[in-house]
Design a protein around this motif. Structure first.
Motif, short mmCIF file in Angstrom:
data_model
loop_
_atom_site.label_atom_id
_atom_site.label_comp_id
_atom_site.label_asym_id
_atom_site.label_seq_id
_atom_site.Cartn_x
_atom_site.Cartn_y
_atom_site.Cartn_z
N GLU A 1 0.85 -1.19 0.00
CA GLU A 1 0.00 0.00 0.00
C GLU A 1 0.88 1.23 0.00
N LEU A 2 0.84 2.00 -1.08
CA LEU A 2 1.67 3.20 -1.19
C LEU A 2 0.92 4.38 -0.56
N THR B 1 6.69 1.30 -8.84
CA THR B 1 6.13 2.61 -8.52
C THR B 1 6.74 3.16 -7.24
N GLN C 1 3.87 -2.47 -8.44
CA GLN C 1 3.81 -1.65 -7.24
C GLN C 1 5.19 -1.34 -6.68
N THR C 2 6.09 -2.35 -6.67
CA THR C 2 7.44 -2.07 -6.17
C THR C 2 8.15 -1.09 -7.10
#
Length: 251
Positions: free
Chosen positions: A3-4, A202, A199-200
């Motif tokens: 979760e960013l 980003t 996601q990683t």
């Protein structure tokens, strides 16, 4: 799940800056604290996958200031030894669940503190004479393994490098070259293990400025900041995170 959100960046950004300062200024010894801290809030595999590209960015940033100040022979034998160590780390990672790695990363974190305090107090004494070349290959293998599973290759590398009685800058330059190579070795198996995702990626883009800032600060701190003061904070962080990771892994 990565979760960013605000809390991710509140934890990750300072950890990445801290890693950059350590990696570019103090021999990489405490840079793995960033992975330990992230493993508090992420699956260990994701934490390692987020940190590796940032460490590689720090490597590139730190190469220029220390260019040519390393010993090719010393660094070369440790890099050669690191290859089987990285391979062993990859094999273990495939066969082990996340809780085991929480415990392992936590134990390495606490072990690092014991190692550094023991050296400072004289409880742990390195060889007075330079260790033989085969020890350089062996410690390179251990550094490759611990670096793969927790980005914590600094302490085993230090056993050999410090026995050679290097200058402060020579020691730093050797660690920059050695761990640049080790991190390149780790990249392909990390990718095959699925530790890099959209996601990683980003997260890497968002955290890249903090990595560069930390590396810039580290090069300057190398000549200005007492190593003792920097590592005192490292010890506290690693004791707390290491204890928490072991507790989470066991319970």
């Amino acid at each position: 799940m990565l979760e960013l959100d605000f809390w991710f960046f509140a934890i990750a950004a300072p950890a990445v800056v801290f890693a950059g300062i350590s990696k570019a200024g103090f021999g990489s010894g405490a840079s793995f604290a960033s992975a330990s801290i992230l493993a508090l809030v992420l699956d260990p595999g994701l934490a390692l996958g987020v940190i590796l590209p940032l460490l590689m960015l720090m490597d590139v940033s730190a190469l220029k200031p220390y260019w040519g100040k390393w010993d090719w022979v010393v660094s070369g034998r440790m890099i050669l030894g690191a290859l089987p160590g990285v391979a062993l780390g990859a094999l273990l990672f495939v066969r082990t669940d996340a809780d085991v790695f929480r415990v392992l990363i936590g134990a390495i974190s606490i072990g690092f503190v014991i190692w550094q305090v023991g050296r400072a107090r004289g409880w742990i004494r390195l060889a007075q004479a330079a260790l033989p070349a085969w020890v350089g290959v062996l410690t390179g293998a251990v550094a490759g393994f611990t670096s793969f599973v927790s980005h914590a290759g600094g302490p085993p590398a230090a056993v050999y490098l410090l026995s050679l009685n290097p200058t402060k800058t020579g020691y730093q330059a050797n660690t920059v070259l050695i761990f640049t190579a080790i991190n390149v070795f780790k990249f392909v198996p990390y990718a095959f293990l699925g530790m890099f995702t959209l996601q990683t990626f980003t997260a890497n883009l968002a955290l890249a400025p903090f990595a560069l800032l930390g590396a810039w600060m580290g090069v300057r701190a190398h000549h200005l900041v007492p190593e003792r003061a920097f590592f005192a904070l490292t010890y506290v962080l690693l004791l707390l995170t290491g204890t928490k990771l072991i507790w989470d892994g066991l319970t």
